[in-house]
Every structure is written in C-alpha cells, then in structure tokens.
Write a protein that holds these residues in place. Sequence first.
Motif, PDB file in Angstrom:
ATOM      1  N   ARG A  51       0.818  -1.218   0.000  1.00  0.00           N
ATOM      2  CA  ARG A  51       0.000   0.000   0.000  1.00  0.00           C
ATOM      3  C   ARG A  51       0.852   1.269   0.000  1.00  0.00           C
ATOM      4  O   ARG A  51       0.380   2.334  -0.385  1.00  0.00           O
ATOM      5  CB  ARG A  51      -0.892   0.030   1.234  1.00  0.00           C
ATOM      6  CG  ARG A  51      -2.098  -0.836   1.126  1.00  0.00           C
ATOM      7  CD  ARG A  51      -3.222  -0.152   0.375  1.00  0.00           C
ATOM      8  NE  ARG A  51      -4.180  -1.168  -0.018  1.00  0.00           N
ATOM      9  CZ  ARG A  51      -5.163  -0.979  -0.877  1.00  0.00           C
ATOM     10  NH1 ARG A  51      -5.343   0.192  -1.435  1.00  0.00           N
ATOM     11  NH2 ARG A  51      -5.973  -1.953  -1.201  1.00  0.00           N
ATOM     12  N   THR A 159     -15.659  -0.588  -3.396  1.00  0.00           N
ATOM     13  CA  THR A 159     -15.478  -1.960  -2.900  1.00  0.00           C
ATOM     14  C   THR A 159     -16.121  -2.100  -1.520  1.00  0.00           C
ATOM     15  O   THR A 159     -16.326  -3.206  -1.026  1.00  0.00           O
ATOM     16  CB  THR A 159     -13.985  -2.317  -2.820  1.00  0.00           C
ATOM     17  OG1 THR A 159     -13.294  -1.234  -2.166  1.00  0.00           O
ATOM     18  CG2 THR A 159     -13.391  -2.510  -4.196  1.00  0.00           C
ATOM     19  N   ALA A 184     -11.172  -7.406  -2.878  1.00  0.00           N
ATOM     20  CA  ALA A 184     -10.673  -6.031  -2.734  1.00  0.00           C
ATOM     21  C   ALA A 184     -10.004  -5.627  -4.055  1.00  0.00           C
ATOM     22  O   ALA A 184      -9.488  -6.485  -4.783  1.00  0.00           O
ATOM     23  CB  ALA A 184      -9.664  -5.945  -1.592  1.00  0.00           C
ATOM     24  N   ARG A 185     -10.025  -4.348  -4.359  1.00  0.00           N
ATOM     25  CA  ARG A 185      -9.345  -3.892  -5.576  1.00  0.00           C
ATOM     26  C   ARG A 185      -7.851  -4.200  -5.485  1.00  0.00           C
ATOM     27  O   ARG A 185      -7.210  -4.552  -6.464  1.00  0.00           O
ATOM     28  CB  ARG A 185      -9.577  -2.389  -5.779  1.00  0.00           C
ATOM     29  CG  ARG A 185      -9.114  -1.916  -7.154  1.00  0.00           C
ATOM     30  CD  ARG A 185      -9.697  -0.579  -7.479  1.00  0.00           C
ATOM     31  NE  ARG A 185      -9.408  -0.096  -8.810  1.00  0.00           N
ATOM     32  CZ  ARG A 185     -10.103  -0.370  -9.907  1.00  0.00           C
ATOM     33  NH1 ARG A 185     -11.141  -1.195  -9.836  1.00  0.00           N
ATOM     34  NH2 ARG A 185      -9.784   0.145 -11.078  1.00  0.00           N
ATOM     35  N   GLY A 186      -7.322  -4.067  -4.252  1.00  0.00           N
ATOM     36  CA  GLY A 186      -5.906  -4.356  -4.041  1.00  0.00           C
ATOM     37  C   GLY A 186      -5.532  -5.773  -4.470  1.00  0.00           C
ATOM     38  O   GLY A 186      -4.443  -6.012  -4.974  1.00  0.00           O
ATOM     39  N   PRO A 264      -9.249   6.677  -2.519  1.00  0.00           N
ATOM     40  CA  PRO A 264     -10.594   7.232  -2.281  1.00  0.00           C
ATOM     41  C   PRO A 264     -10.638   8.279  -1.163  1.00  0.00           C
ATOM     42  O   PRO A 264      -9.909   8.185  -0.173  1.00  0.00           O
ATOM     43  CB  PRO A 264     -11.412   5.998  -1.886  1.00  0.00           C
ATOM     44  CG  PRO A 264     -10.684   4.846  -2.469  1.00  0.00           C
ATOM     45  CD  PRO A 264      -9.238   5.200  -2.442  1.00  0.00           C
TER      46      PRO A 264
END
Length: 335
Positions: A51, A159, A184-186, A264
């Motif tokens: 991240r 999400t 999750a987008r991750g 976001p």
Amino acid sequence: MTTVNIALNDAYTLAFEVLRANGFSQPHADAIARNVTAGERDGCASHGLWRLLGIVETLRKGKVSPDAEPTIVDQAPAIVKADAHGAYSLCAYEQALPLLIEKARHCGIAALAINRCVHFSALFADVEPLTEVGLVGYACTPSHAWVAPAGGTQPLFGTNPIAFGWPRGDKPPFIFDMATSAAARGEIQLHQRAGKAIPEGWGIDSDGQPTTDPQAVLDGAMLTFGGHKGSALAAMVELFAGPLIGDMTSAESLAWDNGAGGLPYGGELILALDPARFLGDEAASHLARAETLFSGMQAQGARLPGERRYQARQQSEQQGLNLSRSLYEEICALR
Ligand code: PYC
C-alpha cells in the motif's frame, strides 16, 4: 533469492522512513507505518506494505494532506465527529477513539463519523481496538466507483468493506472484514502486478463481458459478492458512510479525483456497542452463549473469521515477513 525476510520492527522502520522522506508528519507517518505493517503481519497483503506505493503516489498527486491535524467534535450524546481535513483516516480515528469508547460505555451504543479522509486501510484494524476493551464494533467506508451494481455493467459502488468485531475476553476476537465486492481492488492489482489471472466472477471488461484478465477488470467494472445481496450491502455502505454522515459516495469520490488516480476520499462510519450496558448483570452469561455459538461453528470444521489472521500474526512475530524482492526494492526506492 526472490524474497526478502524482514523483522516486523524493521518493516515498520522502513515504512516510517519512506513516509517521513515523502513529507508526512510524524503522527501520520507513525499511524500509517503501524497500519501497513500490521496488515502485512496479519497475512493481508492487499492492505500491507504494498500500500505504501499508492499512499505515496496519492501524496505526490496532491490528493492527500501529509500533515493535517484532525478536529474531534462531541456532536451529540452518542455521536463523535472527526474531521480528517483531507489526510489519511488513521490519525483522526486514533484521536477520536477514546471519546467513542467513553460514549459507548455511557449510552450503550455510540457512533464515530470520520469525514474528509483519504482511505486505504483495512477496517479490521479499526474494530479490533473496540473488541480489546470489551465492545462490539462495526465499521464501513465507501471507496471509488469501481463496482457495478448487480444487474448492471457500469461502475457505481466502491469496494465498500464492512468489518464487524465481537469481544472474547482473553481469546482473539471474532472479526470479519470483507469487501462487498467479490475481492478487494488491491487483490486484483496484486494479480495484475504478478501477471496472474483472477478467478471468474470478480469482474467484467468495459464491454460488460466476464473476464479473468485483471487489467480488463481494472478498466471495466468489478462485481459484488453474492450478486444482489452484496449489491444491497454495498448500497447500504454508500448510504451509511456517505449521505448519513454528510460525506461522499463512491461516484462522488471518483469525480473528485478527476482522473488523478489517488486513493478514495470521503467518510467512514464506526459503531461501538457495549454488551455490559445492554445486559447489565447478565452480560457474562449471554457472552458465554456467544462462545457456544462459536464452538458450534468450530465443531463442524468451520474457521472463525479472523483465525487465519491471528495465525499469520503469530508466525510473522516469530519468523518476520517475507516480501518479494521487487516490492521491497520498489519501497526502498521511495525513500
Ligand atoms: O483494495 O478495495 C481496495 C481499496 C479500497 C480503497 C482503497 N483500496
């Protein structure tokens, strides 16, 4: 060797130095470094050290404040408001937490609305501190419009993760933290980085066709889990942590980003409930019935949510973290 092994405190120090070198204030760098190290430690790679790349990129794009001090407001007998003033959510959460706990103890139930925060972090980290003081916790946040509603093909929802935590005394708490999207987008971004296909059912391409190509889904739309059920929960998260608390929906967050590709921006809602206030003298016997429920699940071979995370935590504490060398080098290069 394609992996690098680092101890937890070295991972924290690396993250902290990267954040400080990029201009984050000491409190923000500390809170973010603790959070991403904890995500990695708990086996949650999609919210771990990786991240840092997006956290720093969002700062470089001017889409997050590196040093804003949160404002905490005692809004109502059972409501705390925290204005993050455009910084990441974590400092606002940590500074508002004592008042949230105090209100939950007094009223039996209390809410914390975090406003104007940029959000990247796993929500289990926000409900776990509530369970540690014997409270039941709930947290949710929208994100960017990346997910199509069931029956549609265009991104509208985020999400929209939901986390729930139940205290268990000296046992690890019962905590689930799940995106209302199929993943999750991750997770999709990590597959894309690794050149791996994603499972069917995670998303559709920009023509609305099912695909297992992660890039096609990132350019198209993600799908909700469980069809219309996940879609309804995603809409609930939009309402709870958007209009209810005076903050953005995922579509508004993406419009605000205006193509910059930042993380976001919007709100998070956290609820805290005190079993002792609901149950008085009978709290212990009813909490024991919760344990009967958990044993019933385990007796059938079911894993309690969070179990894998606590196993990973134990292992990371003993053996350190294994990071891919390419990710490790990318993170080091951010300093
Ligand atoms: O990975 O789902 C995700 C996510 C939400 C907000 C930022 N990343």
